[in-house]
Structures are given as C-alpha cells and as structure tokens.
Write an enzyme that holds these catalytic residues in place. Structure first.
Site, PDB file in Angstrom:
ATOM      1  CE  LYS A 184      91.126   9.241  31.237  1.00 55.01           C
ATOM      2  NZ  LYS A 184      90.859   8.912  29.813  1.00 55.01           N
ATOM      3  CB  THR A 207      94.907  15.549  27.866  1.00 49.02           C
ATOM      4  OG1 THR A 207      95.135  15.369  29.255  1.00 49.02           O
ATOM      5  CG2 THR A 207      96.189  16.003  27.190  1.00 49.02           C
ATOM      6  CD1 TRP A 266      86.582  19.065  24.595  1.00 39.03           C
ATOM      7  CD2 TRP A 266      86.302  19.206  26.813  1.00 39.03           C
ATOM      8  NE1 TRP A 266      85.405  19.742  24.821  1.00 39.03           N
ATOM      9  CE2 TRP A 266      85.208  19.824  26.172  1.00 39.03           C
ATOM     10  CE3 TRP A 266      86.342  19.168  28.208  1.00 39.03           C
ATOM     11  CZ2 TRP A 266      84.171  20.423  26.895  1.00 39.03           C
ATOM     12  CZ3 TRP A 266      85.303  19.742  28.911  1.00 39.03           C
ATOM     13  CH2 TRP A 266      84.236  20.362  28.263  1.00 39.03           C
ATOM     14  CG  HIS A 288     100.106  13.018  30.697  1.00 39.08           C
ATOM     15  ND1 HIS A 288      99.109  13.962  30.592  1.00 39.08           N
ATOM     16  CD2 HIS A 288      99.655  11.909  30.050  1.00 39.08           C
ATOM     17  CE1 HIS A 288      98.098  13.446  29.906  1.00 39.08           C
ATOM     18  NE2 HIS A 288      98.401  12.212  29.565  1.00 39.08           N
TER      19      HIS A 288
END
Length: 312
Positions: A55, A58, A60, A118
């Site tokens: 969040k 990523t 975008w 991530h």
C-alpha cells in the site's frame, strides 16, 4: 497470519556492508519452498523490479513503469489487466497448483519483464544483487499505509479486527513485522545512489508526478515527448486510475474468489490516494501511538521520516 523466522540461502552482502546474521527476517509460515524458488530464480539483465512495502503506491508506479517499458502503449494497457502485464511475485504462490515451477508465470513472461514484490532485500532473488538489473523502490508515510492496508484487508475479508484503532495498535505491537517495516525501506534507501536503484516516495509522486515520470524514463533509458508526458499525466491521474478496471486488481480478486471461495463486494482497489488521509480515519490517540513507534524505529536507523519520503 502466522509467521516464522527465515534464514535465506544467501545474503546481499556485496551491496550492503552489515551483519546479516543479526538481521531479523520473517515470512508467513510454510513459505520456505516458495522462498527457495525465489532465491534461485533467474534474473534477466533487462528486468525491471518494483519493490515496495504494501500500500505504498505500488500499483501507481507499476502502471507508470509498464507504459514506459512498452513505448507508452495506452491502448494495450486499457485492454489487459495490469497484474497480467506485470506479475506480482508473491501472488504466484497463491496460484500455484502443485505442478511445474512455483514461479512459472514470472518465468514465462517475455522480456523486458516488470516484476513487483513486497519481499525484503534478503528474500529477493540472489541474482538481483549480483546481476543488478534496474530496481525501483517506492516508500510511503506509514500512517497512510496502515490505514490503506486495513481497508485493503477488509476488502478481501481477511481482517479479524472490528475497527481501525485495534488494527493500528496490533500493527505497531507486532515486533517481528513492524521492526521489519523500517528495515525494508532503509536498506533500499541506503542504496539510493546506486545506478541500478531508483528510490522515490508516494508523496513525491503526488506532489510532482511529471518529474517522477521523467526520472523513470531517464533511469530506464527511454525517451518521452511532451505529448506522451501529457498523456501519462492524464492516464496516471487518481481519477483515471480509480475508474480504470484494468488497474484495480479485479483479476486478482477473481482468482481469490475462485481459489478460496470468497466473495468480494468492493471491486475498487484504489480508495482515496490522499496525502495525510490518515487524519480522516485515525484518532489523535492512534496517531500519537504510531508517531511514537515510528520515532523509536527511525532513531534506531538514524534516519528521519522526511529523509525517507524525500521531503527535504
């Protein structure tokens, strides 16, 4: 989600001079087979890896980079789900059906690949720090990220917390995860001057998206015209991204519904996208507790939040 301590097969000791044996690394229980496959994954010279904490912008940046790599092909981007154009490495484990490679989807992608993850630096493919392909890292104010992740979990009905206050308290109390939060970012921040690393923040993308697009183009050795830049600014605007069915991870939601027999009511992955939006959701007490946690962590790493957010 239960977690266990992980000892990776190898450490990125050639890029950061630190005592890796003392670096705490945790991942979800029973993930060792997947992490071994990731560690041994072949990295291509023309790969681009997008690494973030959850969040933190990523999606975008993922859409931005894919368009740069694919000659600003907006029509193709509007026809195919982003997660099929650019694979999420950890989602491969969810899709794995027991046959073939655990990471077969990323392996089968045509070059140049854009792979997002991530995972922290020491759990990424070992070839990442030997071949050193292009790596893009994006960080975000943890207060906004915490709020965004809470609503993300609610979307997938994966949270047992009744309210955001309880979730935020648990987040900052969970030592083996929250301590890793700042290890994750500070390791890449320490590498920000390396020619193969582009480090930025969600906040900088919000305040000066034009410059970030230009920076990414330069980083990836791609040219961009003023017309293309204007198209990018329009396509990547919050309103366009939120209303774009191909950037709201609908395909991923459909897979989770299929695999785990879930129902997902809210199909919009992109929520508010505000800087400081946490103020609308967190109480003053919540904010003070998170600030105290952040200050302690930042002091231990000898870095300020404004430094990590590139706001100095």
């Amino acid at each position: 989600m239960e977690r266990e301590k992980i000892i990776p097969k190898s450490y990125p000791s050639n890029v950061l001079n630190q005592n890796w044996s003392q670096r705490p690394i945790y991942n979800k229980t029973n993930s060792k087979k997947f992490l071994k496959a990731v560690n041994e994954m072949e990295v291509r010279d023309d790969d681009v890896w997008l690494i973030t904490l959850p969040k933190c912008g990523t999606t975008w940046m993922q859409e931005l980079v894919w368009l740069v790599l694919n000659n600003f092909d907006f029509e193709s981007a509007k026809q195919e789900h982003l997660e099929l154009r650019s694979r999420f490495l950890e989602f491969e484990e969810v899709l794995y059906d027991g046959e073939g490679s655990i990471i077969k989807y990323s392996t089968e992608m045509k070059s140049p690949r854009l792979v997002k993850s991530h995972l922290p630096l020491p759990l990424l493919p070992s070839q990442l720090w030997t071949k050193k392909p292009k790596v893009i890292y994006v960080f975000r104010n943890p207060k906004d990220a915490i709020v965004s992740f809470y609503y993300h979990l609610r979307r997938y009905k994966e949270t047992t917390f009744l309210n955001l206050t309880d979730y935020a308290q648990d987040f900052i109390n969970e030592d083996m995860l929250t301590h890793q939060h700042f290890l994750h970012v500070t390791e890449f921040y320490a590498l920000r001057e390396e020619p193969w690393i582009y480090y930025t923040s969600y906040e900088r993308m919000k305040s000066d998206l034009r410059s970030v697009i230009q920076d990414v183009c330069k980083f990836l050795n791609k040219n961009i015209t003023e017309t293309q830049l204007q198209q990018m600014l329009h396509h990547l605007s919050f309103e366009e991204m939120k209303n774009n069915s191909k950037t709201n991870h609908i395909w991923e939601a459909q897979q989770l519904c299929r695999i785990f027999n879930k129902e997902i009511e809210d199909v919009s992955f992109i929520r508010k996208g505000k800087i400081g939006g946490y103020k609308d959701d967190l109480t003053d007490e919540d904010i003070n507790k998170i600030d105290n946690w952040m200050n302690n962590e930042l002091q231990s790493h000898n870095v300020g939040l404004d430094d990590l957010l590139l706001q100095k």
